[in-house]
Design an enzyme around this catalytic site. Sequence first.
Site, mmCIF file in Angstrom:
data_model
loop_
_atom_site.group_PDB
_atom_site.id
_atom_site.type_symbol
_atom_site.label_atom_id
_atom_site.label_comp_id
_atom_site.label_asym_id
_atom_site.label_seq_id
_atom_site.Cartn_x
_atom_site.Cartn_y
_atom_site.Cartn_z
ATOM 1 N N GLY A 205 0.818 -1.204 0.000
ATOM 2 C CA GLY A 205 0.000 0.000 0.000
ATOM 3 C C GLY A 205 0.855 1.258 0.000
ATOM 4 O O GLY A 205 0.660 2.164 -0.822
ATOM 5 N N ASN B 260 -5.526 3.501 7.077
ATOM 6 C CA ASN B 260 -5.124 2.184 7.583
ATOM 7 C C ASN B 260 -5.938 1.854 8.828
ATOM 8 O O ASN B 260 -6.300 2.766 9.587
ATOM 9 C CB ASN B 260 -3.633 2.208 7.954
ATOM 10 C CG ASN B 260 -3.079 0.824 8.163
ATOM 11 O OD1 ASN B 260 -2.935 0.063 7.210
ATOM 12 N ND2 ASN B 260 -2.781 0.473 9.404
ATOM 13 N N ARG B 261 -6.218 0.553 9.018
ATOM 14 C CA ARG B 261 -6.998 0.168 10.207
ATOM 15 C C ARG B 261 -6.373 0.736 11.472
ATOM 16 O O ARG B 261 -7.010 1.409 12.264
ATOM 17 C CB ARG B 261 -7.094 -1.360 10.309
ATOM 18 C CG ARG B 261 -7.713 -1.784 11.627
ATOM 19 C CD ARG B 261 -7.648 -3.258 11.881
ATOM 20 N NE ARG B 261 -6.305 -3.832 11.906
ATOM 21 C CZ ARG B 261 -6.047 -5.052 12.356
ATOM 22 N NH1 ARG B 261 -7.031 -5.807 12.812
ATOM 23 N NH2 ARG B 261 -4.820 -5.517 12.352
ATOM 24 N N THR B 262 -5.082 0.471 11.678
ATOM 25 C CA THR B 262 -4.381 1.047 12.821
ATOM 26 C C THR B 262 -3.997 2.463 12.396
ATOM 27 O O THR B 262 -3.030 2.653 11.652
ATOM 28 C CB THR B 262 -3.123 0.210 13.148
ATOM 29 O OG1 THR B 262 -3.527 -1.159 13.240
ATOM 30 C CG2 THR B 262 -2.457 0.652 14.431
ATOM 31 N N SER C 189 1.514 -7.359 -9.209
ATOM 32 C CA SER C 189 2.736 -8.144 -9.019
ATOM 33 C C SER C 189 3.968 -7.264 -9.135
ATOM 34 O O SER C 189 3.955 -6.241 -9.795
ATOM 35 C CB SER C 189 2.838 -9.262 -10.049
ATOM 36 O OG SER C 189 4.075 -9.931 -9.883
ATOM 37 N N LYS D 38 -3.802 -13.308 -12.177
ATOM 38 C CA LYS D 38 -2.729 -13.121 -11.176
ATOM 39 C C LYS D 38 -2.373 -14.469 -10.542
ATOM 40 O O LYS D 38 -1.199 -14.759 -10.283
ATOM 41 C CB LYS D 38 -3.167 -12.109 -10.107
ATOM 42 C CG LYS D 38 -2.186 -11.980 -8.931
ATOM 43 C CD LYS D 38 -0.886 -11.344 -9.347
ATOM 44 C CE LYS D 38 0.256 -11.297 -8.393
ATOM 45 N NZ LYS D 38 0.185 -11.417 -6.997
ATOM 46 N N HIS E 115 -0.229 -16.280 -12.902
ATOM 47 C CA HIS E 115 1.098 -15.644 -12.824
ATOM 48 C C HIS E 115 1.887 -16.243 -11.654
ATOM 49 O O HIS E 115 3.048 -16.632 -11.800
ATOM 50 C CB HIS E 115 0.941 -14.131 -12.651
ATOM 51 C CG HIS E 115 2.182 -13.433 -12.185
ATOM 52 N ND1 HIS E 115 2.610 -13.484 -10.874
ATOM 53 C CD2 HIS E 115 3.112 -12.708 -12.846
ATOM 54 C CE1 HIS E 115 3.743 -12.808 -10.764
ATOM 55 N NE2 HIS E 115 4.067 -12.333 -11.939
ATOM 56 N N GLU F 68 5.245 -18.508 -11.586
ATOM 57 C CA GLU F 68 6.389 -18.085 -10.758
ATOM 58 C C GLU F 68 6.914 -19.286 -9.939
ATOM 59 O O GLU F 68 8.124 -19.517 -9.877
ATOM 60 C CB GLU F 68 5.892 -16.970 -9.840
ATOM 61 C CG GLU F 68 6.884 -16.367 -8.893
ATOM 62 C CD GLU F 68 6.194 -15.292 -8.026
ATOM 63 O OE1 GLU F 68 5.532 -14.388 -8.566
ATOM 64 O OE2 GLU F 68 6.328 -15.377 -6.793
HETATM 65 P P1 NBP Z 1 -0.281 -7.494 4.403
HETATM 66 O O1 NBP Z 1 -0.800 -8.617 3.575
HETATM 67 O O2 NBP Z 1 0.681 -7.781 5.474
HETATM 68 O O3 NBP Z 1 -1.551 -6.743 5.050
HETATM 69 C C1 NBP Z 1 -1.363 -5.639 5.881
HETATM 70 C C2 NBP Z 1 -2.572 -4.740 5.873
HETATM 71 O O4 NBP Z 1 -3.748 -5.496 6.202
HETATM 72 C C3 NBP Z 1 -2.441 -3.650 6.909
HETATM 73 O O5 NBP Z 1 -3.058 -2.498 6.427
HETATM 74 C C4 NBP Z 1 -3.223 -4.247 8.066
HETATM 75 O O6 NBP Z 1 -3.720 -3.273 8.950
HETATM 76 C C5 NBP Z 1 -4.352 -4.886 7.333
HETATM 77 N N1 NBP Z 1 -5.077 -5.838 8.167
HETATM 78 C C6 NBP Z 1 -4.701 -7.031 8.648
HETATM 79 BR BR1 NBP Z 1 -3.076 -7.823 8.373
HETATM 80 N N2 NBP Z 1 -5.634 -7.619 9.404
HETATM 81 C C7 NBP Z 1 -6.649 -6.756 9.392
HETATM 82 C C8 NBP Z 1 -7.936 -6.790 9.979
HETATM 83 N N3 NBP Z 1 -8.347 -7.845 10.695
HETATM 84 N N4 NBP Z 1 -8.756 -5.741 9.781
HETATM 85 C C9 NBP Z 1 -8.359 -4.689 9.047
HETATM 86 N N5 NBP Z 1 -7.142 -4.591 8.457
HETATM 87 C C10 NBP Z 1 -6.304 -5.616 8.626
HETATM 88 O O7 NBP Z 1 0.305 -6.319 3.483
HETATM 89 P P2 NBP Z 1 1.131 -6.338 2.116
HETATM 90 O O8 NBP Z 1 2.253 -7.294 2.180
HETATM 91 O O9 NBP Z 1 1.376 -4.923 1.817
HETATM 92 O O10 NBP Z 1 0.090 -6.928 1.065
HETATM 93 C C11 NBP Z 1 -1.159 -6.315 0.779
HETATM 94 C C12 NBP Z 1 -1.916 -7.216 -0.189
HETATM 95 O O11 NBP Z 1 -1.149 -7.294 -1.408
HETATM 96 C C13 NBP Z 1 -2.075 -8.648 0.286
HETATM 97 O O12 NBP Z 1 -3.281 -9.179 -0.179
HETATM 98 C C14 NBP Z 1 -0.913 -9.380 -0.351
HETATM 99 O O13 NBP Z 1 -1.166 -10.762 -0.514
HETATM 100 C C15 NBP Z 1 -0.821 -8.663 -1.689
HETATM 101 N N6 NBP Z 1 0.511 -8.686 -2.313
HETATM 102 C C16 NBP Z 1 1.641 -8.606 -1.561
HETATM 103 C C17 NBP Z 1 2.883 -8.601 -2.174
HETATM 104 C C18 NBP Z 1 4.140 -8.487 -1.360
HETATM 105 O O14 NBP Z 1 5.234 -8.620 -1.969
HETATM 106 N N7 NBP Z 1 4.075 -8.224 -0.067
HETATM 107 C C19 NBP Z 1 2.967 -8.681 -3.577
HETATM 108 C C20 NBP Z 1 1.788 -8.721 -4.313
HETATM 109 C C21 NBP Z 1 0.563 -8.735 -3.675
HETATM 110 P P3 NBP Z 1 -2.926 -2.989 10.334
HETATM 111 O O15 NBP Z 1 -1.748 -2.151 9.959
HETATM 112 O O16 NBP Z 1 -3.926 -2.251 11.129
HETATM 113 O O17 NBP Z 1 -2.541 -4.310 10.896
#
Ligand code: NBP
Length: 482
Positions: free
Chosen positions: A14, A32-34, A128, A183, A186, A190
């Site tokens: 994000g 953001n939630r938090t 991605s 996706k 994809h 991968e």
């Molecule tokens: P995360 O998958 O770790 O998610 C973090 C976010 O989800 C934070 O904003 C967190 O809020 C929120 N969240 C969670 Br965890 N539990 C929650 C709940 N019960 N209620 C409300 N909010 C909640 O973050 P990310 O790695 O940035 O990935 C975001 C999305 O993109 C995911 O679906 C992921 O699979 C996808 N993605 C990730 C990548 C990568 O390389 N990381 C690549 C491509 C796609 P908080 O801060 O309040 O806990």
Amino acid sequence: MNADIAVIGLAVMGQNLILNMNDHGFKVVAYNRTVSKVDQFLETTAKDTDIVGAHSLEEMVGLLATPRKIMLMVRAGEVVDRFIDALIPLLDKGDIIIDGGNSNYVDSNRRVEKLSQLGLHFVGAGVSGGEEGARFGPSIMPGGDVKAWPHIKPIFQGISAKTDQGEPCCDWVGNAGSGHFVKMIHNGIEYGDMQLISEAYHFMKEALLMSHEEMEATFKKWNETELNSYLVEITIDILAFKDTDGQPIVEKIMDTAGQKGTGKWTGINALDLGIPLTLITESVFARYLSSLKQQRVDASNLFNKSITPITENKEQWVEALRDALLASKIISYAQGFMLMKQASEDNNWELNYGNVALMWRGGCIIRSAFLGNIRDAFVAEPELTFLGLDSYFKTILQRCSPAWRDVTSKSLQIGLPMPCMTSSLTFLDGYTTARLPANMIQAQRDYFGAHTFERVDTPAGEFFHNDWTGHGGNVSSTTYDA
Ligand code: NBP
């Protein structure tokens, strides 16, 4: 204030997408939630940008121009539904919710349907490229309610990666959950690519006894060929990286591969749709097998396992290994596109396969030169049933076949596991065999269960039951499947 878009979720994806949108001149609201993370973000990484923070969903919605565009970058699953439910009462007809997380396409199917009944537009967009992609140009695969596309297109194509010719690695995929489906494929590809590179590394290290410097140099050379790709590039860096004691760090990493489930979804989907997606599915099983570490150690001691290395013609073997890797990789992509084609036909998505290849050409983890050739193949023949039938890929498969057979049979002789390189060759052998032994299976099914069979010497669609034992009846089965 009339902001262009709001992004909910300030974890790695994000935050970086927001910064990318800001760089491209879009006015973004961050939530953001938090909520303390909103202030933290504004005070640190987003300092001196035009990014605006919101401390409640109500405040966020009030800052947006209409139709409102809200992108969720949160953990996939229930969290997405909870945000959607909280947003619905705050939105007006025509507003747009985009889920950019790694959601299951079946959930996106459901969400598109649910929101369209309320006059809202839902888009499931696969993103991605990880952290770096999100920040400087990801591959984005949006699908869902097409009415949303004209509104989000400038933002998504603006921030996405571009090919060398300047084409955006983002285009409309299709309706319903097709964006998240593409996706998922994809990610499955991968998994396959990573397993294939690991098998090549294993063969170099254990069968050819190559040093890390030799392996690094070899992958560097390969990266100048059709194998040029991001995953080969990072493999070169990984092989070169030394730990504090000067030893390659890769050898200190535990050999148990993790996963988050998208490869598994791809395999399950292939089983459901009846597509022989052998390579990606093998790569998921290979990760499962890797995680049985203690069992493997015990069994290795019990079987007194050792690999007899190859001592002669090492250079030829390295060249043969490159051919085996390239040919197996073609099969993996060919199978992935077969699965997309089946899903597209079953769901009336009308996927444009050339566009899909283009979207993966840059920004994402499987980006490679090779995807340019895949695009060309589907532009030349949009309804291509199997990528290996395209003349460019057919020529490579035929040219690589002898070396591919040498490498895989050697691996079987010396006991070095290469599940993806061997099973992909078996797949091609099956795919290019006009008569398989399935007649025996049909005979057995009819023998024990009166399942009937078609004959080669009567018109298709006519079914026969044979009295195999001389005391069988004339009744055939309609219920018992085995
Ligand atoms: P995360 O998958 O770790 O998610 C973090 C976010 O989800 C934070 O904003 C967190 O809020 C929120 N969240 C969670 Br965890 N539990 C929650 C709940 N019960 N209620 C409300 N909010 C909640 O973050 P990310 O790695 O940035 O990935 C975001 C999305 O993109 C995911 O679906 C992921 O699979 C996808 N993605 C990730 C990548 C990568 O390389 N990381 C690549 C491509 C796609 P908080 O801060 O309040 O806990």
